[in-house]
Design an enzyme around this catalytic site. Sequence first.
Site, PDB file in Angstrom:
ATOM      1  N   HIS A 197      20.287  20.546  41.429  1.00 41.96           N
ATOM      2  CA  HIS A 197      19.380  20.726  40.403  1.00 41.96           C
ATOM      3  C   HIS A 197      20.020  21.223  39.157  1.00 41.96           C
ATOM      4  CE1 HIS A 197      18.327  24.696  41.690  1.00 41.96           C
ATOM      5  NE2 HIS A 197      18.302  24.906  40.370  1.00 41.96           N
ATOM      6  N   ASP A 227      19.590  19.384  47.786  1.00 41.97           N
ATOM      7  CA  ASP A 227      20.009  20.195  46.503  1.00 41.97           C
ATOM      8  C   ASP A 227      21.228  20.817  46.675  1.00 41.97           C
ATOM      9  OD1 ASP A 227      19.384  21.472  43.916  1.00 41.97           O
ATOM     10  OD2 ASP A 227      17.966  22.995  44.700  1.00 41.97           O
ATOM     11  N   GLY A 308      18.583  31.264  36.537  1.00 40.84           N
ATOM     12  CA  GLY A 308      20.116  31.778  36.486  1.00 40.84           C
ATOM     13  C   GLY A 308      20.731  31.856  37.789  1.00 40.84           C
ATOM     14  N   SER A 310      20.237  30.099  40.458  1.00 39.88           N
ATOM     15  CA  SER A 310      20.486  29.007  41.084  1.00 39.88           C
ATOM     16  C   SER A 310      21.940  28.528  41.333  1.00 39.88           C
ATOM     17  CB  SER A 310      19.794  27.813  40.348  1.00 39.88           C
ATOM     18  OG  SER A 310      18.507  27.568  40.647  1.00 39.88           O
ATOM     19  N   SER A 325      18.383  27.510  45.872  1.00 35.99           N
ATOM     20  CA  SER A 325      17.662  26.181  45.361  1.00 35.99           C
ATOM     21  C   SER A 325      16.583  26.849  44.463  1.00 35.99           C
ATOM     22  CB  SER A 325      16.984  25.645  46.340  1.00 35.99           C
ATOM     23  OG  SER A 325      16.228  24.241  45.966  1.00 35.99           O
TER      24      SER A 325
END
Length: 476
Positions: A197, A227, A308, A310, A325
């Site tokens: 993402h 993801d 931040g 991720s 995720s």
Amino acid sequence: MRHARRTARRITRLAAVGGLLCGSLLVTRAMANEPGASGPPVPVGERLVAQLGAARTAGSWLGADGRTVVAVTDAGAAADVRRAGARAEVVRHSMRDLRSAAATLRAAPRVPGTAWSMDYGSNEVVVRADSTVSAGDWSRLAAVARGIGTSVRMERIRGSFTTRVDGASPIFASGGRCSAGFDVTDGRDAFLLTAGHCGPVGTTWFARPGDATALGTTVSGTFPGNDFSLVRYDDGVPRAQSDVVAIGGGRGVRITGAADPVVGQRVFRSGSTTGLHSGRVTGLNATVNYPEGTVTGLVQTTVCAEPGDSGGPLFADGLALGLTSGGNGDCDAGGTTFFQPVGAAMTALGVRLTGATGGDASEAGAGSGQVRPGGDDVASSAPPVGSEAGAPGGGGTGTGVGTGTNMGGAADTGADNTGTASGTGPYAAISRVVNTRSVGPGLLVIGGSLIALVAARSMRSSRLSRRERGAWSSGV
């Protein structure tokens, strides 16, 4: 007397030769048992679940005492579990029942802001709805749950399920910011594995905002559904110290392979916004309905995360487990965070951890590591394999040499319960390559045998010397 000495020498030689053979066998066996040579061992719970089947089991987890617990549906299966050394817990719903319930939920109209996973401990599929879910959607989803039966439980939670793109991060793109995950390779080029993402194919990433030179470009990825994404480094060169995950405070953890997490396992996450945090795995094969779409097959944990983080790495005991995720909550109040399993991502992308030799993507070997967004050079005096390597920079930025931290190791200190590495230096290097418990005795046996051989030869030489002196004195 002379016959007795000859007999003693023969016995000494035979014992020495036997000792050499036994010592060599111990050393060979230790080398054959090299950690990671054939990948991490399959956990006993997972093995028992596979053997007994989905109709007689309902998952496994680590109990509070660290012992494996397997949920079973009949007394025969419980007996098999106990014979294998694990603890059995008889439950009402089988894994087949839980999977059927999850399939029914997936087939229902999609409701953003909901998530579900199998709670092995309660023997239920737990459906969670965040604060964005309307009363009408909640009522409709509850009706689906009632239709499934007692294998489903509904819960309301505070906050909302979101991906973690915004905020400070070591990798930057025009569409957002993320944390670096693990360095991987297809055998030719070097890549960064991060969350899908974070950016679609074609996204250009930079180490710092405003940099003229790009760090890399996203060349493959999937979101929603899964993801994960693959960023190809623009120079295509594997990083020299790419098997280290930075955890802030000038420290890092060396990653030696990849594995699948286990429910109840203590895990660690490093991210550019919040740094290092730990928690427990609470569910597998979780489904999350983000506003952007549905992602399945995720790992559910109690580790916190914030915007931040991720794409940042999830790991334990030196093994890569997943990529951050999304979730709800924050690192002040706590919350739930979901992770993309790293093994599934590498298999789908056809890559392996940088430095791994052969085997499939999840094979344990030389590990993956945190990207060096700033392009800092690695110190030439890198720590030996087997010690934990440090990395300067906070929250997962930078890679280098510093104080090691052994996640999941012996002593725990600090708010994040990070343990201090107990094994560093040459001995730690050797112990990670071979089984020192077998090598030590083996080398002792070989050494003693060599001494015995030397002694036997010395006895023979002494006897010959005496005979020669006697012959010389008699004038022969």
